[in-house]
Design a protein around this motif. Structure first.
Motif, short mmCIF file in Angstrom:
data_model
loop_
_atom_site.label_atom_id
_atom_site.label_comp_id
_atom_site.label_asym_id
_atom_site.label_seq_id
_atom_site.Cartn_x
_atom_site.Cartn_y
_atom_site.Cartn_z
N ALA A 1 0.86 -1.19 0.00
CA ALA A 1 0.00 0.00 0.00
C ALA A 1 0.89 1.24 0.00
O ALA A 1 1.85 1.31 0.77
N CYS B 1 -5.03 4.40 3.33
CA CYS B 1 -6.08 4.73 2.37
C CYS B 1 -7.19 3.70 2.37
O CYS B 1 -7.09 2.65 3.00
N MET C 1 -8.70 1.32 -0.29
CA MET C 1 -8.22 0.82 -1.58
C MET C 1 -9.31 0.06 -2.32
O MET C 1 -10.06 -0.71 -1.72
N ASN C 2 -9.38 0.29 -3.62
CA ASN C 2 -10.31 -0.41 -4.48
C ASN C 2 -9.64 -0.76 -5.80
O ASN C 2 -8.74 -0.05 -6.26
N THR C 3 -10.09 -1.84 -6.42
CA THR C 3 -9.64 -2.13 -7.77
C THR C 3 -10.34 -1.16 -8.72
O THR C 3 -11.44 -0.67 -8.44
N LEU D 1 -5.21 0.06 -9.32
CA LEU D 1 -5.80 0.15 -7.99
C LEU D 1 -5.91 1.62 -7.62
O LEU D 1 -5.02 2.43 -7.96
N SER D 2 -6.98 1.99 -6.94
CA SER D 2 -7.12 3.37 -6.46
C SER D 2 -7.04 3.40 -4.95
O SER D 2 -7.50 2.47 -4.27
N CYS D 3 -6.44 4.44 -4.42
CA CYS D 3 -6.27 4.62 -2.97
C CYS D 3 -6.80 6.00 -2.61
O CYS D 3 -6.27 7.02 -3.07
N TYR E 1 2.72 9.86 0.67
CA TYR E 1 2.60 8.66 -0.15
C TYR E 1 3.98 8.12 -0.46
O TYR E 1 4.96 8.86 -0.61
N SER F 1 -6.01 -7.49 -10.84
CA SER F 1 -6.65 -6.63 -9.84
C SER F 1 -8.08 -7.03 -9.53
O SER F 1 -8.90 -6.20 -9.16
N VAL G 1 -7.87 -7.30 -3.87
CA VAL G 1 -6.64 -6.92 -3.17
C VAL G 1 -6.20 -8.12 -2.34
O VAL G 1 -7.00 -8.73 -1.62
#
Length: 403
Positions: free
Chosen positions: A206, A210, A212-214, A255-257, A267, A384, A387
């Protein structure tokens, strides 16, 4: 230039409204932007027409959100809104805070509203709202903005003991402003944020604290594509500002954070390798037109209903890391909603040659405002669909009621 009767009346009304909030108009830290808003509305017929159309086109919110507070408002109410937002200091209660309060309310102005989006993303509205952001940013750098810091440090979610405090004997930690507190640094990263199996270069970590999502969107280089509902393609060439590495990621995964107001806002590198490109890209600060999908009431922030393609137009910075055996990884830090800051570490601010980076090394930080970090992988390098975590890794935190 002497203001016209309409502008004089507008300024008088705003002064009266401000006095009701206990803020003298002349003392507002965002006075310059507010004056510019009113003057431009008075003097620029096209901007006035767009503003009126945007306010007339305010859309009803989803049933779970309640009525749209912008319905029935006018330019004077907008000026008052900016005046109140300028000096707003977020408060914390239990496991919740109101850090997104004004961000959310302003986003309701341009919710599914093409004229509202044009207001914040086209000249002169773009420059006016960016001017407001900079003036609010200056306020959040001021001593007055530190008034609520002690309350935040008293919140156990902040984990005060993990951070370097300028003066640990003080309730506010000795921070000189809210942004000083917001950009706080870890006391011992190895102890409070240890890397999982640091010697194994196939592990992806990571990049920050955050949600986190695909990313379900297809990663493409097409300039025009028919989007499907909740699945607009992510144009990697646009997102990376025309980077020469962009084509490597076409057909890849991401992936989004999403960083929330209470979390650590630096970060870090999720992989090891060589940073071969690092660049800041200018863009809009506002305009994501479906905030309820981005931050839904159930707390599932940044989930599959979000349209990440809209962030191709936002202010952002990106890094390209060459991992060697595992291809290239693109990292995009997006600054959005209010201060919109994307700050690189000194060694990455002006990259003239590749820089070695180890998983966990800091890349930069955000200041107060909305923050998003996206990781993009070459095709076939990372699946993805979900996670993947190991025994003992954090998967969530308990919530506690507020006051």
């Amino acid at each position: 230039m002497k203001p016209g009767p309409r502008l004089e009346a507008a300024l008088l009304l705003v002064a009266v409204l401000w006095s009701g909030w206990g803020v003298a108009a002349a003392d507002s830290p965002c006075q310059g932007a507010i004056d510019q808003l009113l003057a431009t509305y008075e003097e620029d017929a096209a901007f006035r027409a767009l503003t009126d159309r945007a306010l007339a086109n305010v859309q009803p919110m989803p049933d779970t959100t309640g009525p749209n507070p912008w319905q029935g408002r006018d330019i004077h109410a907008m000026a008052d809104f900016f005046a109140r937002w300028c000096t707003f200091l977020p408060e914390v209660s239990g496991s919740h805070d109101d850090g997104l309060r004004y961000i959310k309310e302003f986003a309701q102005f341009y919710y599914r509203n093409e004229y509202g989006v044009a207001f914040v993303q086209q000249s002169p509205g773009r420059e006016i709202t960016q001017g407001f952001v900079r003036e609010r940013g200056a306020f959040m750098d001021s001593a007055a903005s530190a008034a609520k810091v002690a309350e935040w440090l008293a919140d156990p979610r902040i984990e005060r003991e993990d951070y370097q405090l300028p003066d640990p004997t003080r309730a506010d930690g000795g921070f000189t402003s809210f942004n000083d507190f917001f950009a706080r640094t870890l006391k011992d990263q190895a102890a409070s944020r240890p890397q999982t199996l640091p010697e194994r270069d196939y592990v992806i970590a990571a990049p920050t604290d955050c949600i986190m999502n695909t990313v379900p969107q297809r990663i493409t280089d097409l300039q025009a594509e028919i989007p499907t509902k909740f699945n607009a393609a992510l144009n990697i060439v646009e997102l990376l500002g025309g980077s020469r590495y962009a084509e490597r990621f076409v057909g890849g995964t991401a992936l989004s954070c999403v960083l929330m107001p209470n979390t650590y806002h630096h970060y870090h590198a999720p992989v090891s390798g060589q940073v071969v490109e690092a660049r800041l890209v200018g863009g809009a600060f506002f305009g994501y037109d479906n905030f309820p999908a981005w931050v839904p009431a159930n707390g599932d922030v940044g989930a599959h209903g979000t349209e990440l393609s809209q962030f191709e137009d936002f202010q952002r910075g990106y890094f390209i890391i060459d991992t060697g055996s595992y291809g290239h990884v693109a990292l995009v830090a997006v600054g959005l909603n209010t201060i919109s800051s994307v700050v690189f570490t000194d060694k990455l601010k002006s990259l003239s040659a590749p820089v070695s980076i180890t998983r966990g090394d800091e890349l930069g930080h955000f200041l107060y405002g909305g923050s998003l970090f996206i990781m993009i992988f070459e095709p076939g390098r990372y699946s993805s669909g979900a996670v993947k975590v190991r025994l003992g890794n954090q998967i969530g935190v308990f919530e506690t009621p507020g006051d």
